[in-house]
Design a protein around this motif. Structure first.
Motif, mmCIF file in Angstrom:
data_model
loop_
_atom_site.group_PDB
_atom_site.id
_atom_site.type_symbol
_atom_site.label_atom_id
_atom_site.label_comp_id
_atom_site.label_asym_id
_atom_site.label_seq_id
_atom_site.Cartn_x
_atom_site.Cartn_y
_atom_site.Cartn_z
ATOM 1 N N UNK A 86 -4.835 -0.326 -16.699
ATOM 2 C CA UNK A 86 -3.759 0.442 -17.337
ATOM 3 C C UNK A 86 -3.491 1.733 -16.569
ATOM 4 N N UNK A 87 -4.511 2.222 -15.846
ATOM 5 C CA UNK A 87 -4.395 3.476 -15.092
ATOM 6 C C UNK A 87 -3.923 3.255 -13.662
ATOM 7 N N UNK A 88 -3.845 2.007 -13.211
ATOM 8 C CA UNK A 88 -3.564 1.712 -11.803
ATOM 9 C C UNK A 88 -2.306 2.386 -11.255
ATOM 10 N N UNK A 89 -1.235 2.414 -12.024
ATOM 11 C CA UNK A 89 0.007 3.005 -11.537
ATOM 12 C C UNK A 89 0.060 4.513 -11.674
ATOM 13 N N UNK A 90 -1.001 5.107 -12.264
ATOM 14 C CA UNK A 90 -1.000 6.551 -12.525
ATOM 15 C C UNK A 90 -2.082 7.264 -11.720
ATOM 16 N N UNK A 91 -3.321 6.803 -11.875
ATOM 17 C CA UNK A 91 -4.442 7.466 -11.197
ATOM 18 C C UNK A 91 -4.294 7.329 -9.681
#
Length: 359
Positions: A86-91
């Motif tokens: 879920x964090x891949x596109x943000x972190x």
């Protein structure tokens, strides 16, 4: 023109389970970050600075969790994201972090260039050849001499300051919108510190990202920040522009931090240090957490938690001293006329060194 809000945290609380006990590391913190500004978060070790920003990248330790609040970013509530995918596109891609020790961020058995290139390939979808050229350009841009030649070297072949420049290059390879700098100059000597700070300033101007700067060094704050948030015992207790925090501070804890500035020490006198120790975050804190260490504390400080009082449109402080019913008190003498004192110190340093000094 009013800058847009890029990230907004409201009433964030974070707890850790430690040996069947609960440690409340962050207690109802709200924070608003504007595009292309630099926000410095300051406070003693253990005040919650790093823990707060880890909630923006989903990097809390496995025994920690956000127990309340929201973090609005790009139409999402980051507080609700649980899984790494879920964090891949943000972190990294949207919100990147530079840590204090570059060796914890670099793989010692992979070449410097390959570590930058793989980030470019992952986040920008470039070919190996394109990624290599972009990596060399970034190395050059962050001040690595002979970048093309040093592309195939390993982290142990770089000095501490050069390794930190590579970590910055890796962070920028993601083209983030927010860059979190977690005490990035603490392990470096003063000269290299100044170079890294200047580099971050220049890169922010060029790439137009927003910066969160975590530090306990108020000298760093003065040279790099637009706004300041002062943290104590898991809460933001004062926030304002850098000028408001330095020259019109309102919370006794902020007074203590400023009184500790080494520049204010007089030859032969002992440097000021904040008395006492921070409270245990395992226990419920009643009233103002700083009250037991403050000579300005009133009875209400031990009984009731103060609200966040508004001083100006941009300046807020969480202290009962701002209540209209509170007695009028003067801030410590050592920080009265702080602006004039710092200007005088700067002019004296310039006269002695024959060069420019920034306070």
């Amino acid at each position: 023109m009013e800058k847009k809000t890029i990230l907004k945290a409201e009433n964030i609380s974070v707890s850790f389970k430690v040996r069947n006990r609960e440690l409340r590391a962050i207690r109802n913190v709200s924070l608003e970050l504007k595009e292309q500004e630099t926000l410095a978060i300051v406070g003693e070790s253990g005040s919650g600075k790093s823990v707060l920003t880890k909630t923006f990248t989903g990097m809390l330790e496995t025994n920690g969790e956000i127990t309340s609040g929201t973090i609005e970013y790009a139409g999402k509530d980051l507080a609700t994201l649980k899984k790494d995918e879920e964090w891949d596109g943000i972190r990294g891609k949207e919100i990147a972090t530079i840590f204090q020790d570059p060796m914890t961020s670099l793989n010692p058995i992979k070449t410097i260039g390959s570590q930058i290139s793989e980030v470019i390939i992952k986040h920008q979808g470039k070919s190996s050849k394109e990624a290599k050229q972009m990596a060399i350009d970034l190395m050059d841009r962050t001040g690595i001499p002979n970048a093309a030649k040093r592309y195939d070297e390993y982290p142990f072949q770089y000095s501490g300051g050069m390794r930190q420049r590579i970590v910055i290059a890796i962070a920028l390879a993601c083209r983030p919108k927010i860059l979190i700098c977690d005490e990035p100059t603490t392990a470096l000597d003063v000269t290299i510190q100044a170079q890294i700070l200047e580099l971050i300033r220049e890169l922010q101007e060029e790439y137009k990202f927003t910066t969160i700067f975590i530090t306990h060094d108020l000298g760093v704050v003065a040279s790099i920040a637009d706004k300041v948030a002062v943290m104590y015992a898991g809460q933001i207790i004062e926030t304002g522009t850098v000028e408001e925090i330095f020259y019109d501070p309102r919370h006794p804890y902020t007074w203590s931090l400023l009184s500790s500035l080494p520049q204010l020490g007089q030859k032969g006198d002992e440097l000021y240090s904040v008395p006492g120790t921070p409270p245990s975050l395992y226990k419920e804190i009643k009233g103002d957490a700083f009250a037991p260490r403050s000579s300005y504390a009133m009875q209400i400080d031990f009984d009731s938690e103060p609200p966040m009082f508004q001083v100006t449109e941009t300046h807020f402080a969480k202290t009962w001293l701002l209540d209209p019913r509170a007695p009028e008190v003067q801030k410590p003498e050592i920080i009265q006329g702080l602006h004039e004192k710092l200007v005088a110190l700067t002019e004296a340093a310039e006269a002695n060194n024959g060069g420019e000094v920034r306070v």
